[in-house]
Motif scaffolding. Structure first.
Motif, PDB file in Angstrom:
ATOM      1  N   GLY A  46       0.829  -1.198   0.000  1.00  0.00           N
ATOM      2  CA  GLY A  46       0.000   0.000   0.000  1.00  0.00           C
ATOM      3  C   GLY A  46       0.864   1.248   0.000  1.00  0.00           C
ATOM      4  N   THR A  47       0.252   2.398   0.341  1.00  0.00           N
ATOM      5  CA  THR A  47       0.984   3.665   0.371  1.00  0.00           C
ATOM      6  C   THR A  47       1.942   3.687   1.557  1.00  0.00           C
ATOM      7  N   GLN A  48       3.206   4.089   1.288  1.00  0.00           N
ATOM      8  CA  GLN A  48       4.228   4.179   2.326  1.00  0.00           C
ATOM      9  C   GLN A  48       4.812   5.591   2.322  1.00  0.00           C
ATOM     10  N   PHE A  49       5.331   6.020   3.498  1.00  0.00           N
ATOM     11  CA  PHE A  49       5.935   7.342   3.634  1.00  0.00           C
ATOM     12  C   PHE A  49       7.377   7.187   4.099  1.00  0.00           C
ATOM     13  N   SER A  50       8.250   8.051   3.590  1.00  0.00           N
ATOM     14  CA  SER A  50       9.656   8.048   3.972  1.00  0.00           C
ATOM     15  C   SER A  50      10.084   9.474   4.250  1.00  0.00           C
ATOM     16  N   GLY A  51      10.938   9.669   5.264  1.00  0.00           N
ATOM     17  CA  GLY A  51      11.469  10.985   5.572  1.00  0.00           C
ATOM     18  C   GLY A  51      12.935  11.075   5.210  1.00  0.00           C
ATOM     19  N   THR A 102       4.884   5.793  -8.000  1.00  0.00           N
ATOM     20  CA  THR A 102       4.701   7.243  -7.959  1.00  0.00           C
ATOM     21  C   THR A 102       5.239   7.774  -6.641  1.00  0.00           C
ATOM     22  N   VAL A 103       6.082   8.827  -6.711  1.00  0.00           N
ATOM     23  CA  VAL A 103       6.656   9.452  -5.522  1.00  0.00           C
ATOM     24  C   VAL A 103       6.217  10.910  -5.505  1.00  0.00           C
ATOM     25  N   THR A 104       5.635  11.359  -4.367  1.00  0.00           N
ATOM     26  CA  THR A 104       5.094  12.709  -4.234  1.00  0.00           C
ATOM     27  C   THR A 104       5.655  13.356  -2.974  1.00  0.00           C
ATOM     28  N   VAL A 105       6.117  14.624  -3.098  1.00  0.00           N
ATOM     29  CA  VAL A 105       6.582  15.362  -1.924  1.00  0.00           C
ATOM     30  C   VAL A 105       5.361  15.772  -1.095  1.00  0.00           C
ATOM     31  N   ASN A 106       5.412  15.495   0.188  1.00  0.00           N
ATOM     32  CA  ASN A 106       4.298  15.732   1.104  1.00  0.00           C
ATOM     33  C   ASN A 106       4.762  16.737   2.163  1.00  0.00           C
ATOM     34  N   VAL A 107       4.016  17.834   2.373  1.00  0.00           N
ATOM     35  CA  VAL A 107       4.352  18.849   3.372  1.00  0.00           C
ATOM     36  C   VAL A 107       3.202  18.977   4.363  1.00  0.00           C
ATOM     37  N   ASN A 108       3.539  18.784   5.639  1.00  0.00           N
ATOM     38  CA  ASN A 108       2.537  18.870   6.718  1.00  0.00           C
ATOM     39  C   ASN A 108       1.372  17.909   6.476  1.00  0.00           C
ATOM     40  N   GLY A 109       1.678  16.717   5.936  1.00  0.00           N
ATOM     41  CA  GLY A 109       0.665  15.692   5.733  1.00  0.00           C
ATOM     42  C   GLY A 109      -0.167  15.858   4.481  1.00  0.00           C
ATOM     43  N   ALA A 110       0.165  16.837   3.629  1.00  0.00           N
ATOM     44  CA  ALA A 110      -0.627  17.070   2.408  1.00  0.00           C
ATOM     45  C   ALA A 110       0.278  16.975   1.187  1.00  0.00           C
ATOM     46  N   ASP A 115       7.787  23.780   8.952  1.00  0.00           N
ATOM     47  CA  ASP A 115       6.982  22.864   8.129  1.00  0.00           C
ATOM     48  C   ASP A 115       7.680  21.500   8.074  1.00  0.00           C
ATOM     49  N   ARG A 116       6.882  20.431   7.884  1.00  0.00           N
ATOM     50  CA  ARG A 116       7.406  19.064   7.944  1.00  0.00           C
ATOM     51  C   ARG A 116       7.304  18.418   6.555  1.00  0.00           C
ATOM     52  N   ILE A 117       8.356  17.710   6.176  1.00  0.00           N
ATOM     53  CA  ILE A 117       8.408  17.069   4.863  1.00  0.00           C
ATOM     54  C   ILE A 117       8.457  15.555   5.020  1.00  0.00           C
ATOM     55  N   SER A 118       7.770  14.859   4.116  1.00  0.00           N
ATOM     56  CA  SER A 118       7.891  13.413   3.957  1.00  0.00           C
ATOM     57  C   SER A 118       7.656  13.110   2.478  1.00  0.00           C
ATOM     58  N   LEU A 119       8.018  11.935   2.026  1.00  0.00           N
ATOM     59  CA  LEU A 119       7.831  11.508   0.642  1.00  0.00           C
ATOM     60  C   LEU A 119       6.835  10.348   0.601  1.00  0.00           C
ATOM     61  N   THR A 173       2.007   5.884   7.828  1.00  0.00           N
ATOM     62  CA  THR A 173       1.520   7.231   8.143  1.00  0.00           C
ATOM     63  C   THR A 173       2.679   8.207   8.064  1.00  0.00           C
ATOM     64  N   SER A 174       2.412   9.429   7.566  1.00  0.00           N
ATOM     65  CA  SER A 174       3.491  10.385   7.315  1.00  0.00           C
ATOM     66  C   SER A 174       4.080  10.957   8.587  1.00  0.00           C
ATOM     67  N   ASN A 175       3.261  11.107   9.662  1.00  0.00           N
ATOM     68  CA  ASN A 175       3.769  11.799  10.845  1.00  0.00           C
ATOM     69  C   ASN A 175       4.862  11.014  11.567  1.00  0.00           C
ATOM     70  N   VAL A 176       5.016   9.728  11.250  1.00  0.00           N
ATOM     71  CA  VAL A 176       6.050   8.925  11.904  1.00  0.00           C
ATOM     72  C   VAL A 176       7.433   9.270  11.337  1.00  0.00           C
ATOM     73  N   VAL A 177       7.522   9.685  10.065  1.00  0.00           N
ATOM     74  CA  VAL A 177       8.818   9.894   9.417  1.00  0.00           C
ATOM     75  C   VAL A 177       9.018  11.343   8.977  1.00  0.00           C
ATOM     76  N   GLU A 178       8.121  12.269   9.325  1.00  0.00           N
ATOM     77  CA  GLU A 178       8.257  13.661   8.903  1.00  0.00           C
ATOM     78  C   GLU A 178       9.506  14.306   9.504  1.00  0.00           C
ATOM     79  N   VAL A 179      10.129  15.220   8.727  1.00  0.00           N
ATOM     80  CA  VAL A 179      11.332  15.933   9.155  1.00  0.00           C
ATOM     81  C   VAL A 179      11.044  17.433   9.082  1.00  0.00           C
TER      82      VAL A 179
END
Length: 335
Positions: A229-234, A274-282, A310-314, A243-249
């Motif tokens: 499924g969808t995964q997030f990386s910081g 597909t890789v998308t830059v995510n800021v503050n969970g969006a 602001d917090r970034i994750s991919l 979930t993005s908040n676990v790896v946000e920087v």
């Protein structure tokens, strides 16, 4: 200015250039080198990468497939016999583009040859003068076979004629040699009074602040698949999460840009990553996808302004048949 530069460049080199933004830099470099030759200054190379173009016949292009390997060979002579640099790129690489130019013919002028234009960027060293390109692969036929390019350092002008040597001036008379003993050193005189303090000079203009681009890098650290499924990386975190908040920087203020992605899988036929830059969970507009026979993608067009804190994750998604792969990425943070 772009149209004036294009016109001067075509008049000097005799080579037609489409008016596209990515060609302006090469035109400016060539004109800067010509100006340097006229004034006696040393041309300064702009460095790599080198943008090149190569015109081929339409019939030979129709036989080309995405799996064909294109050989880009640079030479320093118009007969393409003295090799300077050689580089291979897949015809299906997104960085290699094919376009159909439409040159216009003046009334009652000769018929113009129409073909397919190959645009590519080579990792070539800087050159001091013009270079010539030959592209081979598949059944491609160049128009002509050896085509003039503009080197990264611009076009070196011809050496001007040597000026005449000036006449030698007359030799002056030789002075008489002085003789005699050296006299004793005199005593040090008294220190004079301190003069008045001069007026303070005007304050110079404030220099511009140095800019530095921060490169944020990271990856999944393990194979992922459609079933994950969808995964997030910081960046720099070294793990992934659903979930993005676990790896946000957290970030300082600046602008995010130039996303580049690469995987260790050589093909994604039937699948898409597909890789998308995510800021503050969006999600932001910075995104790219890998599919088919590609193993990399990039987004060099979209940007995202961020504020301090602001917090970034991919966000990483794989859809389709599912190909186990590791995903690595980089994204720039400009001040």
């Amino acid at each position: 200015m772009v149209f004036a530069t294009k016109l001067i460049y075509e008049l000097v080199t005799g080579r037609y250039v489409p008016c596209r933004r990515r060609h302006v830099r090469a035109m400016l470099a060539a004109l800067a080198a010509l100006a340097a030759c006229a004034t006696g200054a040393q041309a300064v190379p702009l460095g790599t990468p080198l943008s090149v173009e190569y015109l081929v016949t339409r019939r030979s292009f129709t036989a080309l497939t995405a799996s064909d390997v294109l050989e880009f060979s640079l030479y320093d002579d118009a007969a393409c016999t003295s090799l300077l640099h050689n580089e291979s790129q897949d015809a299906g690489d997104p960085a290699v583009r094919f376009e159909i130019p439409y040159p216009l013919r003046v009334r009652r002028g000769p018929l113009l040859t129409r073909g397919v234009l190959i645009d590519a960027v080579l990792d070539a060293p800087p050159f001091d003068g013009p270079v010539y390109l030959r592209v081979t692969g598949g059944s491609l036929v160049g128009i002509p076979d050896c085509q003039l390019q503009v080197a990264a350092g611009g076009v070196a002008g011809s050496t001007g004629p040597t000026g005449p040597v000036g006449s030698t001036g007359p030799t002056g008379p030789t002075g008489t040699t002085g003789t005699g003993d050296i006299g004793p050193t005199g005593s040090t005189g008294p220190t004079g009074t301190t003069g008045p303090t001069g007026t303070t000079g005007t304050t110079g203009a404030t220099g511009s602040a140095a800019s530095a681009v921060t490169l944020l890098t990271g990856g999944t650290g393990q194979d992922i698949n459609t079933v994950d499924g969808t995964q997030f990386s910081g960046p720099g975190v070294g793990e992934i999460s659903a979930t993005s908040n676990v790896v946000e920087v957290p970030l300082p203020a600046g602008t995010l840009r130039n996303l580049r992605v690469r995987t260790n899988a050589s093909s994604f036929v039937g699948s898409t990553v597909t890789v998308t830059v995510n800021v503050n969970g969006a999600d932001t507009s910075i995104t790219c996808s890998i599919t088919g026979i590609s193993s990399s993608c990039e987004d060099l067009a979209n940007t995202q302004a961020v504020s301090a804190g602001d917090r970034i994750s991919l966000k990483i998604e794989e859809n389709g048949l599912g190909t186990a792969t590791r995903v690595n990425y980089s994204v720039e943070l400009a001040p």
